[in-house]
Design a protein around this motif. Structure first.
Motif, PDB file in Angstrom:
ATOM      1  N   GLU A  31       0.827  -1.209   0.000  1.00 51.77           N
ATOM      2  CA  GLU A  31       0.000   0.000   0.000  1.00 51.77           C
ATOM      3  C   GLU A  31       0.865   1.265   0.000  1.00 51.77           C
ATOM      4  O   GLU A  31       0.575   2.230  -0.703  1.00 51.77           O
ATOM      5  CB  GLU A  31      -0.929  -0.007   1.213  1.00 51.77           C
ATOM      6  N   PHE A  64      -1.769  -9.573  -6.172  1.00 48.19           N
ATOM      7  CA  PHE A  64      -1.747  -8.170  -5.739  1.00 48.19           C
ATOM      8  C   PHE A  64      -0.521  -7.835  -4.895  1.00 48.19           C
ATOM      9  O   PHE A  64      -0.340  -6.700  -4.489  1.00 48.19           O
ATOM     10  CB  PHE A  64      -3.022  -7.818  -4.947  1.00 48.19           C
ATOM     11  N   THR A 117      -6.078  -8.160 -15.278  1.00 48.70           N
ATOM     12  CA  THR A 117      -6.323  -8.975 -14.094  1.00 48.70           C
ATOM     13  C   THR A 117      -7.531  -9.859 -14.341  1.00 48.70           C
ATOM     14  O   THR A 117      -8.264  -9.654 -15.303  1.00 48.70           O
ATOM     15  CB  THR A 117      -6.531  -8.078 -12.857  1.00 48.70           C
ATOM     16  N   CYS A 119     -11.250 -11.621 -13.154  1.00 48.80           N
ATOM     17  CA  CYS A 119     -12.552 -11.086 -12.744  1.00 48.80           C
ATOM     18  C   CYS A 119     -12.537 -10.175 -11.507  1.00 48.80           C
ATOM     19  O   CYS A 119     -12.115 -10.554 -10.428  1.00 48.80           O
ATOM     20  CB  CYS A 119     -13.531 -12.227 -12.495  1.00 48.80           C
ATOM     21  N   LEU A 120     -13.030  -8.961 -11.678  1.00 50.42           N
ATOM     22  CA  LEU A 120     -13.096  -7.989 -10.599  1.00 50.42           C
ATOM     23  C   LEU A 120     -14.437  -8.004  -9.872  1.00 50.42           C
ATOM     24  O   LEU A 120     -14.659  -7.234  -8.947  1.00 50.42           O
ATOM     25  CB  LEU A 120     -12.856  -6.569 -11.148  1.00 50.42           C
ATOM     26  N   GLY A 121     -15.347  -8.860 -10.324  1.00 50.12           N
ATOM     27  CA  GLY A 121     -16.666  -8.896  -9.687  1.00 50.12           C
ATOM     28  C   GLY A 121     -17.523  -7.700 -10.046  1.00 50.12           C
ATOM     29  O   GLY A 121     -18.321  -7.218  -9.249  1.00 50.12           O
ATOM     30  N   GLN A 122     -17.337  -7.179 -11.269  1.00 46.25           N
ATOM     31  CA  GLN A 122     -18.148  -6.037 -11.730  1.00 46.25           C
ATOM     32  C   GLN A 122     -18.786  -6.401 -13.079  1.00 46.25           C
ATOM     33  O   GLN A 122     -19.039  -5.517 -13.911  1.00 46.25           O
ATOM     34  CB  GLN A 122     -17.274  -4.789 -11.909  1.00 46.25           C
ATOM     35  N   CYS A 123     -19.056  -7.699 -13.268  1.00 46.67           N
ATOM     36  CA  CYS A 123     -19.444  -8.211 -14.594  1.00 46.67           C
ATOM     37  C   CYS A 123     -20.671  -7.519 -15.185  1.00 46.67           C
ATOM     38  O   CYS A 123     -20.809  -7.432 -16.396  1.00 46.67           O
ATOM     39  CB  CYS A 123     -19.709  -9.694 -14.516  1.00 46.67           C
ATOM     40  N   HIS A 124     -21.578  -7.062 -14.339  1.00 51.30           N
ATOM     41  CA  HIS A 124     -22.778  -6.410 -14.861  1.00 51.30           C
ATOM     42  C   HIS A 124     -22.503  -4.971 -15.288  1.00 51.30           C
ATOM     43  O   HIS A 124     -23.357  -4.307 -15.844  1.00 51.30           O
ATOM     44  CB  HIS A 124     -23.904  -6.448 -13.828  1.00 51.30           C
ATOM     45  N   LEU A 130      -9.551  -1.547 -12.044  1.00 52.18           N
ATOM     46  CA  LEU A 130      -9.209  -1.027 -10.717  1.00 52.18           C
ATOM     47  C   LEU A 130      -8.011  -0.113 -10.896  1.00 52.18           C
ATOM     48  O   LEU A 130      -7.077  -0.453 -11.612  1.00 52.18           O
ATOM     49  CB  LEU A 130      -8.743  -2.152  -9.796  1.00 52.18           C
ATOM     50  N   ASP A 133      -6.991   0.865  -5.454  1.00 48.09           N
ATOM     51  CA  ASP A 133      -8.090   0.103  -4.869  1.00 48.09           C
ATOM     52  C   ASP A 133      -9.458   0.523  -5.385  1.00 48.09           C
ATOM     53  O   ASP A 133     -10.482  -0.034  -4.983  1.00 48.09           O
ATOM     54  CB  ASP A 133      -8.095   0.268  -3.346  1.00 48.09           C
ATOM     55  N   PRO A 135     -12.508   0.927  -7.936  1.00 50.05           N
ATOM     56  CA  PRO A 135     -13.045   0.372  -9.184  1.00 50.05           C
ATOM     57  C   PRO A 135     -13.660   1.441 -10.076  1.00 50.05           C
ATOM     58  O   PRO A 135     -14.278   2.389  -9.588  1.00 50.05           O
ATOM     59  CB  PRO A 135     -14.136  -0.600  -8.698  1.00 50.05           C
ATOM     60  N   ALA A 161     -13.903   5.532  -0.720  1.00 54.56           N
ATOM     61  CA  ALA A 161     -15.027   4.640  -1.028  1.00 54.56           C
ATOM     62  C   ALA A 161     -15.185   4.274  -2.500  1.00 54.56           C
ATOM     63  O   ALA A 161     -14.235   4.109  -3.232  1.00 54.56           O
ATOM     64  CB  ALA A 161     -16.310   5.265  -0.500  1.00 54.56           C
ATOM     65  N   THR A 162     -16.365   4.153  -2.923  1.00 54.76           N
ATOM     66  CA  THR A 162     -16.640   3.745  -4.283  1.00 54.76           C
ATOM     67  C   THR A 162     -16.646   4.947  -5.206  1.00 54.76           C
ATOM     68  O   THR A 162     -16.838   6.059  -4.786  1.00 54.76           O
ATOM     69  CB  THR A 162     -18.039   3.126  -4.399  1.00 54.76           C
TER      70      THR A 162
END
Lengths: 165, 393
Positions: A31, A64, A117, A119-124, A130, A133, A135, A161-162
């Motif tokens: 970090e 990472f 990288t 799958c970032l878990g943002q497929c939709h 990223l 940190d 997205p 945050a996001t």
């Protein structure tokens, strides 16, 4: 004491000198420094009293926990199926153009590293990436240009945050 | 336009803030009653493996150990899955309450949420939620603390024993089973490890009783399931639906009118071609559901413009990178499958070579050490068998 020694010591003070602290400590170094130098890994090994080989073996397992130098901003573009279907290649092209580097490289000024990288878990909301940190989703080449421009101008990335989307 | 034939449910994401009431009520009941409730409800692990939750908690409560742990598996890495992120964003308190009840039942005082590194941006809000939770624990006088352990970008760590290794400071390499986590998990102590969604469901079960949950779904697949819908669909996103629907109904609701295949359960799941939409149902009974490894509920739709060769190539590429490299069948097998389909595509190998690759994939199913290597055959065989001509030409 060197700066690295200080950093590792303060992380070890915080997380404890147990085997279980290894990942949190390595994450803490990444970090701050963006990657784990040999010096850092030897120092971590000394602090929690395990072998440096073990520290390297563990660090190199995790994608990472970089063991080679990285830019200040590490850009990771998702290459997994849905993002690929929704134009990930165009996003990479645009990033290469904006950053003037190829995939896998770090820019001359040490500011940006461009990686792919899984799958970032943002497929939709693909294509997605990223930056450190944070997205960024529903990317288009235009959007990518704006994001990179604003990072170039603004040295301080707020990891707040996001992102808006 | 979604035609909305399938009933949308609103259990998990329902905005409910009665955690304290439920917790006090639940904690006052005898533990065997609570375990019974879970068993009656028919709740099974929502990570995809489908192990009965009630049984898991019961085994951990009976196991002996100086310490016991409750771990929430939020290492959601399966391609096409993003529901756990949404649950942790919208209703993290339900997950925490579920963990607290579990802790009470098995006798644990420490809990962890293993959060994948890609979701690090959730940390500030989750930590805030955990602080509130600790205040609640103090208030009701229950000694239970939850910490977040952050992953660092390794899909395999969603496999429970690899996750323990990772938390203990090692490479995320799966352990041999048995022993199972309920006897020997984190720090070799009895551990309950549940998916995010599973824990959130326990909240509803303790609130509304097991019958209401059991009323949903079919036969061995009870309750609702959160599905992550992506790919060629006008309505990508997260939907809570009932178990037991056919892929046909699903495609009618979510497809773009031209769906030729649906991948159920992510890269480690199964590919269902159009001709089988009718006959295939989603649930634990048929083999088609969120299979094996970390997550269940991934539904990726492909329309007829997509090359299934490219899809399979992408999956294999994923597995080659994410295989931990510990056992030979998986480390070498994934690479050879990838090289093999490339060779057939280029014409360097005849089409019969695909049969040998299918044999290799089936071999991996039997010989690989963990769910990752074993489940490569799921997508490989179902894509190659159903779209053979696309692999060759």
């Amino acid at each position: 004491m060197t700066e690295m020694k200080n950093l590792v010591k303060s992380l070890a003070d915080n997380y404890g000198r147990y085997h279980e602290s290894l990942l949190p400590i390595l994450q803490g170094v990444v970090e701050k420094k963006r990657f784990l130098s040999e010096e850092a890994m030897v120092e971590v090994a000394r602090e929690i009293d395990i072998s440096a080989a073990h520290v390297f073996g563990t660090a190199s397992f995790y994608s990472f926990l970089n063991t080679s130098p990285m830019g200040e901003y590490v850009v990771r573009v998702c290459k997994t199926i849905t993002c690929m279907m929704h134009g990930k290649n165009l996003i990479i092209q645009e990033l290469e153009k904006q950053l003037k580097i190829k995939l896998g490289e770090t820019s001359h000024d040490g500011k940006f590293t461009l990686l792919e990288t899984n799958c970032l878990g943002q497929c939709h909301k693909g294509p997605a990436m990223l930056i450190n940190d944070t997205p960024y989703t529903n990317l288009t080449p235009d959007k990518v240009r704006d994001i990179i421009q604003s990072l170039k101008q603004n040295d301080l990335v707020s990891n707040a945050a996001t992102q808006v989307n | 336009m979604s035609k909305k034939n399938l009933k949308r449910l609103d259990l998990i994401f329902k905005n409910e803030n009665d955690g304290e009431v439920i917790l006090v009520k639940t904690m006052a009941r005898p533990t065997h009653d609570l375990i019974n409730d879970l068993i009656i409800s028919g709740l099974k692990g929502r990570g995809g493996a489908g192990y009965p939750t009630g049984l898991k908690w019961k085994l951990a409560s009976e196991a002996e150990g100086d310490m016991k742990y409750v771990i929430c598996n939020a290492d959601e890495g399966e391609p096409g899955t993003f529901k756990d992120r949404e649950i942790l964003t919208q209703v993290p308190h339900k997950v925490l309450i579920g963990m607290a009840v579990c802790a009470k039942i098995i006798g644990a005082h420490e809990g962890y949420i293993y959060l994948r590194g890609e979701y690090k941006f959730l940390l500030p809000s989750l930590n805030e939620m955990i602080d509130d939770f600790h205040v609640l624990m103090n208030k009701i006088g229950f000694d239970f603390r939850v910490k977040i352990f952050l992953g660092s970008g390794a899909y395999i760590c969603g496999e429970e024993s690899a996750l323990f290794e990772s938390m203990e400071g090692y490479r995320g390499e799966p352990r041999n089973k048995p022993p199972y986590p309920t006897n020997s998990g984190y720090r070799k102590m009895p551990t309950v490890i549940n998916n995010v969604e599973t824990l959130a469901h326990t909240y509803s079960i303790f609130k509304y009783g097991p019958e209401k949950f059991k009323d949903l779904g079919v036969q061995d697949s009870r309750g609702s399931k959160v599905f992550s819908v992506s790919g060629d669909t006008p309505n990508p996103g997260i939907y809570e639906l009932e178990f037991g629907m056919s892929v046909k109904k699903f495609v009618d609701d979510f497809g773009d009118g031209d769906a030729k295949a649906v991948q159920v359960g992510g890269a480690s799941g199964f590919c269902v071609p159009r001709k089988k939409f009718d006959k295939t149902k989603i649930g634990y009974q048929g083999k088609l559901t969120g299979v094996s490894l970390p997550t269940g509920g991934s539904m990726m739709i492909f329309n007829s413009s997509r090359s299934m060769y490219n899809v399979l190539h992408n999956y294999l590429d994923f597995f080659v990178e994410e295989s931990c490299g510990q056992c030979t069948p998986c480390r070498v097998g994934t690479q050879q499958l990838l090289l093999g389909i490339e060779a057939v595509k280029k014409g360097e190998r005849s089409s019969e070579y695909l049969d040998r690759l299918l044999g290799l994939a089936e071999n991996m199913r039997v010989t690989a050490k963990c769910g990752l290597g074993q489940s490569v055959a799921n997508s490989f065989s179902s894509i190659v068998e159903n779209f053979k001509e696309e692999m060759i030409y």
